[in-house]
Design a protein around this motif. Sequence first.
Motif, PDB file in Angstrom:
ATOM      1  N   SER A  74      18.507  97.687  30.832  1.00  0.00           N
ATOM      2  CA  SER A  74      17.929  97.391  29.526  1.00  0.00           C
ATOM      3  C   SER A  74      16.672  98.230  29.300  1.00  0.00           C
ATOM      4  O   SER A  74      16.482  98.811  28.221  1.00  0.00           O
ATOM      5  CB  SER A  74      17.598  95.905  29.404  1.00  0.00           C
ATOM      6  N   LEU A  87      15.866 101.250  26.500  1.00  0.00           N
ATOM      7  CA  LEU A  87      14.745 101.286  25.566  1.00  0.00           C
ATOM      8  C   LEU A  87      14.214 102.714  25.411  1.00  0.00           C
ATOM      9  O   LEU A  87      13.889 103.153  24.305  1.00  0.00           O
ATOM     10  CB  LEU A  87      13.623 100.355  26.029  1.00  0.00           C
ATOM     11  N   CYS A 125       6.226  92.395  26.051  1.00  0.00           N
ATOM     12  CA  CYS A 125       6.194  92.987  24.704  1.00  0.00           C
ATOM     13  C   CYS A 125       5.499  92.061  23.713  1.00  0.00           C
ATOM     14  O   CYS A 125       5.616  92.217  22.504  1.00  0.00           O
ATOM     15  CB  CYS A 125       7.600  93.348  24.235  1.00  0.00           C
ATOM     16  N   ARG A 146      12.112  89.392  18.380  1.00  0.00           N
ATOM     17  CA  ARG A 146      13.493  89.647  18.773  1.00  0.00           C
ATOM     18  C   ARG A 146      14.284  88.346  18.851  1.00  0.00           C
ATOM     19  O   ARG A 146      13.719  87.287  19.117  1.00  0.00           O
ATOM     20  CB  ARG A 146      13.533  90.297  20.164  1.00  0.00           C
ATOM     21  N   CYS A 166      16.020  88.499  24.396  1.00  0.00           N
ATOM     22  CA  CYS A 166      15.010  89.106  25.276  1.00  0.00           C
ATOM     23  C   CYS A 166      15.563  90.375  25.927  1.00  0.00           C
ATOM     24  O   CYS A 166      16.738  90.454  26.297  1.00  0.00           O
ATOM     25  CB  CYS A 166      14.603  88.098  26.344  1.00  0.00           C
ATOM     26  N   CYS A 167      14.696  91.383  26.109  1.00  0.00           N
ATOM     27  CA  CYS A 167      15.122  92.645  26.712  1.00  0.00           C
ATOM     28  C   CYS A 167      15.111  92.591  28.246  1.00  0.00           C
ATOM     29  O   CYS A 167      15.463  93.575  28.900  1.00  0.00           O
ATOM     30  CB  CYS A 167      14.233  93.793  26.240  1.00  0.00           C
ATOM     31  N   CYS A 185      19.047  90.334  14.367  1.00  0.00           N
ATOM     32  CA  CYS A 185      18.435  90.787  15.621  1.00  0.00           C
ATOM     33  C   CYS A 185      16.926  90.573  15.642  1.00  0.00           C
ATOM     34  O   CYS A 185      16.334  90.368  16.702  1.00  0.00           O
ATOM     35  CB  CYS A 185      18.721  92.276  15.842  1.00  0.00           C
ATOM     36  N   ARG A 213      12.658  92.548  30.347  1.00  0.00           N
ATOM     37  CA  ARG A 213      11.617  93.287  31.063  1.00  0.00           C
ATOM     38  C   ARG A 213      10.808  92.395  32.002  1.00  0.00           C
ATOM     39  O   ARG A 213      10.238  92.887  32.974  1.00  0.00           O
ATOM     40  CB  ARG A 213      10.684  93.997  30.084  1.00  0.00           C
ATOM     41  N   ASN A 263      20.179  94.712  19.959  1.00  0.00           N
ATOM     42  CA  ASN A 263      18.838  94.212  19.655  1.00  0.00           C
ATOM     43  C   ASN A 263      17.780  95.248  20.047  1.00  0.00           C
ATOM     44  O   ASN A 263      16.798  95.467  19.338  1.00  0.00           O
ATOM     45  CB  ASN A 263      18.585  92.895  20.385  1.00  0.00           C
ATOM     46  N   ASN A 264      18.002  95.907  21.210  1.00  0.00           N
ATOM     47  CA  ASN A 264      17.080  96.966  21.616  1.00  0.00           C
ATOM     48  C   ASN A 264      17.023  98.075  20.579  1.00  0.00           C
ATOM     49  O   ASN A 264      15.952  98.592  20.250  1.00  0.00           O
ATOM     50  CB  ASN A 264      17.512  97.541  22.973  1.00  0.00           C
ATOM     51  N   LEU A 299      22.456  92.398  23.465  1.00  0.00           N
ATOM     52  CA  LEU A 299      21.119  92.781  23.923  1.00  0.00           C
ATOM     53  C   LEU A 299      20.841  94.236  23.557  1.00  0.00           C
ATOM     54  O   LEU A 299      19.764  94.575  23.058  1.00  0.00           O
ATOM     55  CB  LEU A 299      21.009  92.570  25.443  1.00  0.00           C
ATOM     56  N   CYS A 358       8.531  89.278  21.864  1.00  0.00           N
ATOM     57  CA  CYS A 358       9.454  88.699  22.842  1.00  0.00           C
ATOM     58  C   CYS A 358      10.178  87.474  22.288  1.00  0.00           C
ATOM     59  O   CYS A 358       9.601  86.648  21.583  1.00  0.00           O
ATOM     60  CB  CYS A 358       8.706  88.334  24.117  1.00  0.00           C
TER      61      CYS A 358
END
Length: 251
Positions: A75, A79, A239, A224, A227-228, A210, A230, A168-169, A165, A243
């Motif tokens: 992920s 990005l 983020c 978002r 969640c990415c 998204c 991270r 969404n990114n 996901l 987030c």
Amino acid sequence: MAMGGHESVAHPGGSTVLSAAFAGPHAWCNEKMVLSADLADGMPLAEFFASGAFDRALSTYAATFDGGDRRAVASMWSLFYLSSLTIPYVVAWALERQVLPIRFDEMTVALSADGLPRALGVPAPGDWSDEDGQEIFSALQPLVDEHLVRVIGHLKAVGGIAPKLAWNNAAVYIDYALRTAGTEPLSNQADAMTSLRLMPNGATNPFFDCLRHEEENGAQVCRRKICCLRYLLPGIASCGSLCALPSQRNQ
């Protein structure tokens, strides 16, 4: 599309500036989107993703986290890739009505030593449209159909991340590009991108819902939906208000 009145500009060092939009606050795009002819260490995208090179890149990047959760690594890698792809593409369209040629099978990618994408190469500066009234989906359709669908498939197959996901990114960076490219109508276009269930051609809009813009402590914040991941990687900052997880927003 109609060409006319637009020319690419050569840097003193010989490389080509793809778009007049890549100036001022967007000058960094010149380092992320270049002509494939100027990307000496670039590899064709189709070969990169199909040959095992992508898997090796993820492993190299994962080593910077002492291994790390594979999905989170993929992920985070996406990005960097998606920002390098979507922000220059949207900025060129928004400011110059220039449509960069981002067909997956015609592009190249070059990596940094840590396995992250350093730059993407395109075959030509693309075309310019004389139509001032284009809406965002006319620009997003080729980006979605000719590139993102392919990349997101590889992110799932090799990186193990869910397509929702990855979409969404991508949405985060498209939204950012539209809102920082300038005027209020572009903010309206960003709102439309995530509020409509269907694209104008009747296809499902992968960016629907998204992002949500909400009021928090008297200020508008963008958030978002997914969640990415991270937070699963050591040393990566949160983020913040973006987030999707309340527990991570102030980390």
